[in-house]
Design an enzyme around this catalytic site. Structure first.
Site: not given
Ligand SMILES: NC(=O)c1ccc[n+]([C@@H]2O[C@H](COP(=O)([O-])OP(=O)(O)OC[C@H]3O[C@@H](n4cnc5c(N)ncnc54)[C@H](O)[C@@H]3O)[C@@H](O)[C@H]2O)c1
Length: 286
Positions: A64, A156, A160
């Protein structure tokens, strides 16, 4: 959006974590699904799972942080299913460390994925949705880290907060033209996903340079350990996708999942309005 059966959803970051859960919920609700992720193995694992669930699914390996790849994702979506109704701009990564130590490479990576990735999704899909004229919805994944700040995750927080601002401002622009697109910004606290292992999802151009001593430093290792701790002790992921879909049905803009942070968000805004300087007292262990 209230009707999902037969509609088309696009989900970035669908190889792990929230992306997988959102994809499962789309399948349960009878949607056609386009899943995208930089990690092909993880992406195809999600694809197999969705096929087993009986879903009509297309998997598109996508980084992305590269606009042309997101544009291609949009093209494949339309070529395959003819429309797009719901976009989850969800892929994201994390990098910890103070601004004066975090390598510029890591800044470029996290800004590329967490900020540009969202911008590219909006740039590629909004014109298609506008032309379609049917009820559409876009969910940008930010974080509660986009509504408050702590001392240890500068990059981060920066990305965000940008995600929240990008979504709010884009939503105003869409409202101003009476558009057929609703938006939400998803701001969860810590949830058990694979986020702490995101170094394994670095695009080739942002790979860790083994000659850079930063990646052997205490700062880097402590950041990894802290990340692992907060994610693995976060809330279980099970009910998250359902909450997001309820918010879409209710046309709710802010989707928050961790009420324990509400006083911290409130204090930040109150301090701003009252001219009180920010204090990290809440976060000495953050
Ligand atoms: N897990 C938490 O506690 C949490 C809290 C707040 C926000 N988030 C946000 O949620 C979203 C999803 O994260 P998650 O927690 O499911 O993490 P995760 O690592 O389990 O999943 C994220 C996915 O994004 C993919 N990814 C990373 N870089 C990429 C790129 N350049 N192009 C396409 N895909 C890419 C990864 O391969 C992975 O499969 C993120 O934006 C993260 O910042 C997560």
């Amino acid at each position: 959006m209230k009707d999902f059966i037969g509609k088309v959803a696009v989900i970035t970051g669908a190889g792990n974590g929230f992306g997988v859960e959102l994809a499962k919920e789309c399948a349960t609700r009878g949607m056609k699904i386009v899943i995208a992720d930089i990690d092909k193995n993880d992406l195809y694992r999600t694809e197999s799972m969705l096929i087993e669930m009986g879903a009509d699914v297309v998997a598109v390996a996508t980084d992305v942080s590269i606009y042309e790849e997101v544009e291609l994702l949009a093209k494949i979506t339309i070529d395959t299913f003819g429309s797009v109704d719901l976009l989850f701009n969800n892929a994201g990564v994390v990098a910890a460390g103070p601004v004066w130590e975090l390598p510029v490479n890591d800044w470029d990576w996290i800004m590329g994925v967490n900020v540009n990735g969202l911008v590219y999704g909006l740039r590629a899909f909004i014109p298609i949705m506008l032309k379609q004229g049917t009820p559409c919805h876009i969910v940008n994944t930010s974080s509660v880290a986009g509504l408050l700040t702590t001392p240890s995750m500068v990059a981060y927080h920066t990305t965000k907060h940008a995600a929240v601002a990008l979504t709010e401002a884009t939503n105003y622009s869409l409202q101003a033209i009476n558009a057929n697109i609703k938006m939400s910004v998803f701001c969860p606290g810590f949830v058990q996903t694979d986020l702490h292992n995101c170094d394994r999802h670095r695009p080739e151009r942002f790979k860790i340079d083994p000659n850079n001593p930063y990646y052997e430093s205490k700062t880097y290792k402590e950041g990894l350990a802290r990340g692992q701790h907060v994610i693995t002790t976060g809330i279980p992921i099970d009910s998250i996708a359902q909450s997001v879909f309820i918010a879409i049905e209710d046309e709710k803009f802010y989707i928050l999942t961790h009420p324990q942070y509400h006083p911290v968000i409130g204090k930040r805004v109150k301090d701003m309005l009252e001219g009180v300087n920010p204090s990290a007292e809440f976060f000495t262990k953050a």
